[in-house]
Design a protein around this motif. Structure first.
Motif, short mmCIF file in Angstrom:
data_model
loop_
_atom_site.label_atom_id
_atom_site.label_comp_id
_atom_site.label_asym_id
_atom_site.label_seq_id
_atom_site.Cartn_x
_atom_site.Cartn_y
_atom_site.Cartn_z
N HIS A 26 -13.51 -27.00 -15.30
CA HIS A 26 -12.64 -26.59 -13.97
C HIS A 26 -13.52 -26.88 -12.40
CE1 HIS A 26 -10.22 -22.90 -16.26
NE2 HIS A 26 -10.27 -24.65 -16.81
N ARG A 27 -14.89 -27.06 -12.88
CA ARG A 27 -16.22 -27.59 -11.39
C ARG A 27 -15.47 -28.52 -10.84
NH1 ARG A 27 -21.87 -26.45 -12.22
NH2 ARG A 27 -21.89 -28.37 -12.99
N GLU A 28 -15.06 -28.75 -11.65
CA GLU A 28 -15.10 -30.70 -11.97
C GLU A 28 -13.43 -31.41 -11.38
OE1 GLU A 28 -15.72 -32.72 -15.50
OE2 GLU A 28 -17.60 -32.33 -15.30
N TRP A 29 -12.69 -29.98 -11.84
CA TRP A 29 -11.59 -30.37 -11.58
C TRP A 29 -11.80 -30.19 -9.61
CZ3 TRP A 29 -8.07 -26.57 -15.12
CH2 TRP A 29 -7.99 -27.62 -15.90
N LEU A 30 -11.33 -29.08 -9.37
CA LEU A 30 -12.31 -28.75 -8.11
C LEU A 30 -12.73 -29.77 -6.93
CD1 LEU A 30 -13.06 -24.87 -8.35
CD2 LEU A 30 -10.89 -25.78 -7.46
N GLU A 31 -14.45 -30.33 -7.89
CA GLU A 31 -15.02 -31.62 -7.11
C GLU A 31 -13.85 -32.51 -7.09
OE1 GLU A 31 -19.30 -30.05 -8.90
OE2 GLU A 31 -18.20 -31.71 -9.29
N LYS A 32 -13.19 -32.57 -7.76
CA LYS A 32 -11.94 -33.78 -7.44
C LYS A 32 -11.06 -33.52 -6.83
CE LYS A 32 -12.14 -36.58 -12.84
NZ LYS A 32 -11.92 -35.79 -14.01
N ALA A 33 -10.80 -32.35 -6.47
CA ALA A 33 -9.70 -32.87 -5.50
C ALA A 33 -10.34 -32.35 -4.23
CB ALA A 33 -9.19 -30.55 -5.88
N HIS A 34 -11.87 -32.50 -3.99
CA HIS A 34 -12.69 -32.74 -2.84
C HIS A 34 -12.19 -31.09 -2.14
CE1 HIS A 34 -11.99 -36.72 -2.80
NE2 HIS A 34 -11.38 -36.83 -2.97
N VAL A 35 -12.98 -30.10 -2.98
CA VAL A 35 -13.56 -28.67 -2.65
C VAL A 35 -14.87 -28.50 -2.98
CG1 VAL A 35 -12.72 -25.92 -3.45
CG2 VAL A 35 -11.15 -28.39 -3.49
N GLU A 36 -15.47 -27.89 -1.36
CA GLU A 36 -16.73 -27.79 -1.79
C GLU A 36 -17.25 -26.36 -2.15
OE1 GLU A 36 -18.93 -27.48 2.20
OE2 GLU A 36 -18.14 -29.49 2.56
N VAL A 37 -17.87 -27.14 -3.73
CA VAL A 37 -18.22 -26.14 -4.46
C VAL A 37 -19.57 -25.48 -4.86
CG1 VAL A 37 -15.93 -26.12 -5.53
CG2 VAL A 37 -18.03 -27.43 -6.27
N ASN A 38 -20.37 -24.33 -4.94
CA ASN A 38 -21.92 -24.36 -4.87
C ASN A 38 -21.59 -25.47 -6.44
OD1 ASN A 38 -23.92 -23.49 -6.44
ND2 ASN A 38 -23.35 -21.38 -5.41
N PRO A 39 -22.72 -26.75 -6.24
CA PRO A 39 -22.63 -27.19 -7.82
C PRO A 39 -23.71 -26.03 -8.47
CG PRO A 39 -24.33 -27.71 -5.86
CD PRO A 39 -23.06 -26.56 -5.38
N HIS A 40 -24.44 -25.03 -8.41
CA HIS A 40 -25.07 -24.12 -9.47
C HIS A 40 -24.47 -23.55 -10.01
CE1 HIS A 40 -28.59 -26.56 -7.88
NE2 HIS A 40 -28.61 -25.99 -6.60
N LYS A 41 -22.61 -22.86 -9.42
CA LYS A 41 -22.02 -22.15 -10.10
C LYS A 41 -21.03 -23.01 -11.49
CE LYS A 41 -23.80 -18.49 -7.72
NZ LYS A 41 -23.92 -16.98 -8.99
N LEU A 42 -20.74 -22.39 -11.97
CA LEU A 42 -19.63 -21.99 -12.60
C LEU A 42 -17.89 -21.69 -12.12
CD1 LEU A 42 -21.54 -21.85 -16.68
CD2 LEU A 42 -20.81 -24.41 -14.68
N TYR A 43 -16.79 -22.77 -12.48
CA TYR A 43 -15.85 -21.66 -12.50
C TYR A 43 -15.31 -21.39 -13.36
CZ TYR A 43 -18.26 -22.61 -7.67
OH TYR A 43 -18.71 -22.62 -6.62
N GLU A 44 -14.17 -20.72 -13.32
CA GLU A 44 -12.70 -20.27 -14.11
C GLU A 44 -11.65 -19.85 -12.98
OE1 GLU A 44 -10.25 -17.02 -16.51
OE2 GLU A 44 -12.52 -16.14 -15.67
#
Length: 445
Positions: free
Chosen positions: A397-415
């Protein structure tokens, strides 16, 4: 009454017949009901065959690996996806969930589908799947019927769970519950085992019994009446299952030859305990890990990759004509010798789903990436555990957000709630900012 007694005696079950005669009232009615549910002549024949057969597990005959490749790498992938969406939009696809297991190996007393794998949302496996099915149905413009096969052990608890949760927002009329079949365990001498004075020791008839249960419960007729042409079959414990995947459906719909399709992954290594897709004596099928000879298990190609590398993740798709054929076809029975009701070396008979593939004669292997679609929850700790599933979901899910060009915390996981995205589509920075802490949750590994 007398017919039951005569049937038992003809099948060599004189002791059971004599025991039945000692009962009266509810106890007798209970045991009669169990007895009437069994094919005693078939049980007699099975015991006769298996007790004299060579129970060596290794496969016989010519064995060849089944060629396959990752579907997303195929130039036809977008076409398959569009085709599948059209088929789904016409209401021609249903989902079939095999959910007869308990969560006892996970330390959970209840149906495995009710298990919370520890995501921040604390959604059960059932809820995650229901939300994904509902979302996809909304996208294609047609609800997706959901067949759920339980077992006598967990049927009532499963139905109650869905009722208590208002079927997770799905229409009750689009969900059909039915029970897996059972078969009586036999003692080492081939005599029926009693669980109690008024009940037989009935054990599940194996995942291959799903086709018989589908037909005998009236569910196959229900699907035909709804105009279903494709049935997506999967197991309850795969936390990453992409239920009714449009591309998968489109690939089979576009294939004029195959009657079924199966998702395939690269094995994690030669010792991974999964079945592999292969041709045995020219017919397609799955060879169980324990049945594959060591020399085949470790065999490699010139580039060092495994020769027998097509891992079975128990995600299959059947054309309705294939299910009709299986309705009248007899799958072979397999034997296990186990302790039942305190009796050692009892005979337990079961049928395996993958024995359907040689009978159907043709199948389409559809390669997928393990990290995107396969995370079984089988063990309380270690591999294939709730923790490994949480981490795989969080990273995906973090990869999904990154592919959508959303800035996320690379040290966190997402649901990401399946209600927001079926497989990574529709994600934007605005959606992320709006849903963070609600439909999108951040957590630590």
């Amino acid at each position: 009454m007398n017919d039951l007694i005569e049937t038992l005696k003809a099948a060599g079950q004189d002791a059971l017949a004599a025991h039945l005669e000692t009962l009266s009232g509810d106890a007798r009615a209970n045991l009669e009901r169990d007895i009437a549910s069994q094919d005693w002549m078939e049980l007699k024949q099975l015991h006769a065959e298996k007790s004299t057969a060579d129970l060596s597990k290794n496969v016989a005959g010519e064995l060849r690996p089944m060629p396959w490749k990752i579907a997303e790498d195929d130039l036809r992938y977008d076409f398959w996806k569009e085709t599948g969406e059209v088929v789904l939009g016409k209401g021609q696809v249903a989902a079939f969930l095999v959910a007869g297991g308990q969560g006892s190996r996970l330390g959970f007393e209840g149906p495995k589908g009710m298990f919370d794998i520890g995501l921040p949302s604390h959604k059960s496996l059932f809820q995650l799947q229901a939300e994904r099915i509902k979302n996809l149905g909304a996208q294609v413009g047609h609800p997706i019927p959901w067949c759920i096969m339980t077992s006598p052990l967990n049927h009532k608890a499963t139905v109650n769970f869905f009722e208590e949760n208002a079927f997770f927002g799905m229409d009750r009329d689009d969900i059909r519950f039915f029970e897996q079949g059972t078969i009586c365990a036999l003692d080492p001498n081939g005599k029926a085992v009693l669980e109690s004075e008024d009940h037989l020791a009935l054990v599940p008839d194996g995942n291959g019994g799903c086709f018989r249960a589908l037909a005998q419960s009236g569910t196959l007729a229900w699907l035909v009446e709804k105009g279903i042409r494709y049935l997506f079959l999967y197991s309850v414990d795969n936390a990453l299952c992409r239920i009714c995947d449009p591309a998968f459906i489109g690939a089979l719909a576009a294939d004029g030859h195959a009657i079924s399709a199966s998702k395939v992954v690269h094995k994690a290594g030669p010792q991974e305990r999964v079945g592999i897709f292969a041709f045995q004596d020219g017919k397609p099928g799955v060879v169980e890990y324990s049945d594959l000879p060591d020399n085949f298990r470790d065999m490699t190609n010139a580039d060092g990759s495994l020769t027998f590398d097509g891992g079975n993740i128990a995600v299959h798709l059947f054309k309705i004509e294939g299910l009709r054929k299986l309705q009248t076809s007899r799958l072979p029975w397999h034997t296990a010798r186990k302790k039942v009701c305190g009796i050692e070396n009892c005979w337990k008979f079961e049928q395996f789903l993958f024995d359907a593939f040689p009978l159907l004669g043709s199948m389409l292997p559809f390669g997928v990436v393990r990290e995107e679609e396969f995370s079984p929850v089988k063990n309380a700790e270690g591999v294939d555990s709730p923790k490994t599933a949480r981490v795989m979901i969080g990273k995906l899910h973090r990869e999904w957000l990154e592919k959508a060009h959303v800035e996320v915390n690379p040290h966190k996981l997402y649901e990401i709630s399946p209600s927001l995205s079926y497989a990574g589509e529709g994600l934007t920075r605005r959606l992320f900012e709006r849903e963070l802490g609600r439909g999108i949750l951040e957590f630590d590994e």
